[in-house]
Design a protein around this motif. Structure first.
Motif, PDB file in Angstrom:
ATOM      1  N   ASP A  57      20.440 -64.137  -5.878  1.00  0.00           N
ATOM      2  CA  ASP A  57      20.799 -64.869  -7.098  1.00  0.00           C
ATOM      3  C   ASP A  57      19.873 -64.619  -8.283  1.00  0.00           C
ATOM      4  OD1 ASP A  57      22.958 -65.877  -5.770  1.00  0.00           O
ATOM      5  OD2 ASP A  57      22.224 -67.949  -5.702  1.00  0.00           O
ATOM      6  N   ASN A  58      18.607 -64.376  -8.052  1.00  0.00           N
ATOM      7  CA  ASN A  58      17.655 -64.194  -9.152  1.00  0.00           C
ATOM      8  C   ASN A  58      17.197 -62.753  -9.327  1.00  0.00           C
ATOM      9  OD1 ASN A  58      17.619 -66.976  -9.852  1.00  0.00           O
ATOM     10  ND2 ASN A  58      16.298 -67.348  -8.085  1.00  0.00           N
ATOM     11  N   ASP A  60      17.738 -59.552 -11.124  1.00  0.00           N
ATOM     12  CA  ASP A  60      18.405 -59.000 -12.310  1.00  0.00           C
ATOM     13  C   ASP A  60      17.397 -58.128 -13.039  1.00  0.00           C
ATOM     14  OD1 ASP A  60      19.831 -58.389 -14.576  1.00  0.00           O
ATOM     15  OD2 ASP A  60      20.255 -60.467 -15.119  1.00  0.00           O
TER      16      ASP A  60
END
Length: 125
Positions: A57-58, A60
């Protein structure tokens, strides 16, 4: 479990060591699917921690790449497979009951079979 696949990406790093490798693994596997090849990503060594729900999810790394969580969802939606090394899980204290239910646990024999039968692949270690 997929016993044969056209493309195999092997990933060895967790989010804290090199998020670029994670992003590239799922980007290239997604490209294989777009080109109408079957594709599999194998999580080995420290990458087994990526099998936990929401682990990407984190992740990037920024443009022009999509966030890793989005890449994973698109990869699975388009028929990609994520497989996790069982021995690596045991070594890293990751329990099968805790991983994403869409992923399958495989053995070292399975890894070798997939790699030897694939038409191509990318090893990110």
């Amino acid at each position: 479990m997929a016993t044969m696949t056209d493309y195999v990406g092997t990933l060895f790093d967790n989010t804290d060591s090199n998020p670029s490798k994670i992003t590239l693994a799922f980007t290239m596997a997604g490209v294989a699917l777009k080109k109408e090849h079957s594709a599999t990503v194998i999580l080995m060594a420290d990458a087994v921690h990526l099998a936990l729900p929401n682990a990407l999810d984190n992740v990037d790394i920024g443009a022009p790449f999509e966030p890793a969580g989005k890449l994973l969802e698109a990869f699975i939606e388009k028929g990609g497979h994520v497989l996790v090394c069982g021995a690596c899980m045991q070594h890293n204290g990751v329990k099968e009951a805790d991983i994403d239910k869409r992923f399958a646990v495989i053995s070292g024999d399975d890894v070798v079979e997939l790699l030897m039968s694939a038409q191509g692949g990318l090893q990110l270690n």
